[in-house]
Design a protein around this motif. Structure first.
Motif, short mmCIF file in Angstrom:
data_model
loop_
_atom_site.label_atom_id
_atom_site.label_comp_id
_atom_site.label_asym_id
_atom_site.label_seq_id
_atom_site.Cartn_x
_atom_site.Cartn_y
_atom_site.Cartn_z
N ALA A 102 0.84 -1.20 0.00
CA ALA A 102 0.00 0.00 0.00
C ALA A 102 0.88 1.25 0.00
CB ALA A 102 -0.93 0.01 1.20
N ALA A 103 1.93 1.22 0.79
CA ALA A 103 2.86 2.35 0.81
C ALA A 103 3.54 2.51 -0.55
CB ALA A 103 3.91 2.15 1.91
N ALA A 104 3.93 1.40 -1.15
CA ALA A 104 4.56 1.47 -2.48
C ALA A 104 3.58 2.01 -3.51
CB ALA A 104 5.06 0.08 -2.89
N ALA A 105 2.33 1.61 -3.41
CA ALA A 105 1.32 2.10 -4.36
C ALA A 105 1.10 3.60 -4.19
CB ALA A 105 0.00 1.35 -4.16
N ALA A 106 1.24 4.08 -2.97
CA ALA A 106 1.02 5.50 -2.71
C ALA A 106 2.24 6.36 -3.03
CB ALA A 106 0.63 5.70 -1.24
N HIS A 107 3.44 5.78 -2.93
CA HIS A 107 4.64 6.60 -3.04
C HIS A 107 5.59 6.20 -4.17
CE1 HIS A 107 3.57 8.53 0.71
NE2 HIS A 107 3.42 7.35 1.27
N ALA A 108 5.81 4.92 -4.38
CA ALA A 108 6.82 4.48 -5.34
C ALA A 108 6.26 4.28 -6.73
CB ALA A 108 7.48 3.20 -4.86
N SER A 109 5.10 3.68 -6.81
CA SER A 109 4.50 3.37 -8.11
C SER A 109 2.99 3.53 -7.97
CB SER A 109 4.84 1.94 -8.51
OG SER A 109 4.09 1.55 -9.64
N ALA A 110 2.41 4.31 -8.81
CA ALA A 110 0.97 4.55 -8.73
C ALA A 110 0.18 3.44 -9.42
CB ALA A 110 0.63 5.90 -9.34
N SER A 111 0.73 2.25 -9.45
CA SER A 111 0.09 1.14 -10.14
C SER A 111 -1.15 0.64 -9.39
CB SER A 111 1.07 -0.02 -10.29
OG SER A 111 0.41 -1.15 -10.79
N PRO A 112 -2.27 0.53 -10.08
CA PRO A 112 -3.45 -0.05 -9.43
C PRO A 112 -3.25 -1.52 -9.07
CG PRO A 112 -3.87 0.35 -11.76
CD PRO A 112 -2.54 0.95 -11.45
N LEU A 113 -2.29 -2.17 -9.72
CA LEU A 113 -2.00 -3.56 -9.38
C LEU A 113 -1.47 -3.68 -7.96
CD1 LEU A 113 -0.36 -4.86 -12.69
CD2 LEU A 113 -2.72 -5.18 -11.90
N LEU A 114 -0.63 -2.71 -7.55
CA LEU A 114 -0.12 -2.73 -6.18
C LEU A 114 -1.23 -2.48 -5.17
CD1 LEU A 114 3.33 -0.90 -6.35
CD2 LEU A 114 2.88 -3.33 -6.02
N ALA A 115 -2.15 -1.60 -5.50
CA ALA A 115 -3.27 -1.34 -4.60
C ALA A 115 -4.14 -2.58 -4.44
CB ALA A 115 -4.09 -0.16 -5.12
N THR A 116 -4.40 -3.26 -5.55
CA THR A 116 -5.17 -4.50 -5.50
C THR A 116 -4.44 -5.56 -4.68
OG1 THR A 116 -6.20 -4.05 -7.63
CG2 THR A 116 -6.20 -6.34 -6.89
N MET A 117 -3.16 -5.70 -4.92
CA MET A 117 -2.35 -6.67 -4.18
C MET A 117 -2.40 -6.37 -2.69
SD MET A 117 1.67 -7.53 -4.72
CE MET A 117 2.44 -6.36 -3.65
N SER A 118 -2.27 -5.10 -2.34
CA SER A 118 -2.31 -4.69 -0.95
C SER A 118 -3.62 -5.10 -0.29
CB SER A 118 -2.10 -3.18 -0.85
OG SER A 118 -2.32 -2.74 0.46
N GLN A 119 -4.72 -4.78 -0.95
CA GLN A 119 -6.04 -5.12 -0.39
C GLN A 119 -6.20 -6.62 -0.21
OE1 GLN A 119 -8.58 -3.32 -3.31
NE2 GLN A 119 -8.77 -1.41 -2.15
N MET A 120 -5.81 -7.38 -1.21
CA MET A 120 -5.96 -8.83 -1.13
C MET A 120 -5.11 -9.42 -0.01
SD MET A 120 -8.24 -9.63 -3.33
CE MET A 120 -8.10 -11.34 -3.79
N LEU A 121 -3.89 -8.95 0.12
CA LEU A 121 -3.00 -9.46 1.17
C LEU A 121 -3.55 -9.14 2.56
CD1 LEU A 121 0.47 -8.61 -0.37
CD2 LEU A 121 -0.32 -10.90 0.26
N MET A 122 -3.95 -7.89 2.77
CA MET A 122 -4.40 -7.51 4.11
C MET A 122 -5.72 -8.16 4.49
SD MET A 122 -3.13 -3.61 4.76
CE MET A 122 -3.70 -2.87 3.25
N ILE A 123 -6.66 -8.20 3.57
CA ILE A 123 -7.96 -8.81 3.87
C ILE A 123 -7.79 -10.29 4.18
CG2 ILE A 123 -10.15 -9.52 2.82
CD1 ILE A 123 -10.07 -6.76 1.36
N HIS A 124 -7.00 -10.97 3.36
CA HIS A 124 -6.86 -12.41 3.55
C HIS A 124 -5.94 -12.77 4.71
CE1 HIS A 124 -8.92 -12.39 -0.30
NE2 HIS A 124 -9.38 -13.57 0.11
N ALA A 125 -5.02 -11.89 5.08
CA ALA A 125 -4.21 -12.13 6.28
C ALA A 125 -5.13 -12.22 7.50
CB ALA A 125 -3.18 -11.02 6.46
N ALA A 126 -6.04 -11.27 7.61
CA ALA A 126 -6.99 -11.29 8.73
C ALA A 126 -7.93 -12.50 8.63
CB ALA A 126 -7.79 -10.00 8.76
#
Length: 120
Positions: free
Chosen positions: A20-44
């Motif tokens: 999520a931090a990388a999506a916000a700062h390093a690369s504005a890729s929507p793929l990173l945002a999707t990856m972030s959401q999937m990882l965090m939701i499924h971790a919980a």
């Protein structure tokens, strides 16, 4: 196995925050945002599935569902990360395979939960 899967889920959550931090700062890729959401939701979700099965006669099946969820999200998120950071896929059909496995793991959680409800 429960503690190993919980540790992996915790690392998935950390990777979700980092992506999520990388999506916000390093690369504005929507793929990173999707990856972030999937990882965090499924971790919980994985921690919840493991807790639900803990001490239950169905514990093996809950752990199997959690393991399938880990593998599915690993493939899905790994493919998205490879596309962003490596410029190519993890391997052909990694994301669809991971997504399908994740869907199947959720279905397994539902089936095992229903079976456990009638066994209680």
């Amino acid at each position: 196995m429960t503690y190993l899967f919980a540790a992996i889920a915790a690392l998935m959550g950390a990777a979700g925050v980092a992506s999520a931090a990388a999506a916000a700062h390093a690369s504005a890729s929507p793929l990173l945002a999707t990856m972030s959401q999937m990882l965090m939701i499924h971790a919980a979700a994985i921690v919840g599935v493991l807790a639900l099965g803990r001490g239950s006669p169905m514990e093996f099946w809950f752990a199997l569902a959690a393991g399938a969820m880990i593998l599915g999200i690993g493939l899905f998120s790994g493919d998205l990360a490879a596309r962003v950071w490596l410029g190519g896929r993890l391997f052909p059909f990694a994301a669809p395979l991971g997504g399908g496995l994740t869907i199947a793991s959720w279905a397994l959680v539902a089936v095992v939960s229903i079976v456990a409800m009638f066994r209680a």
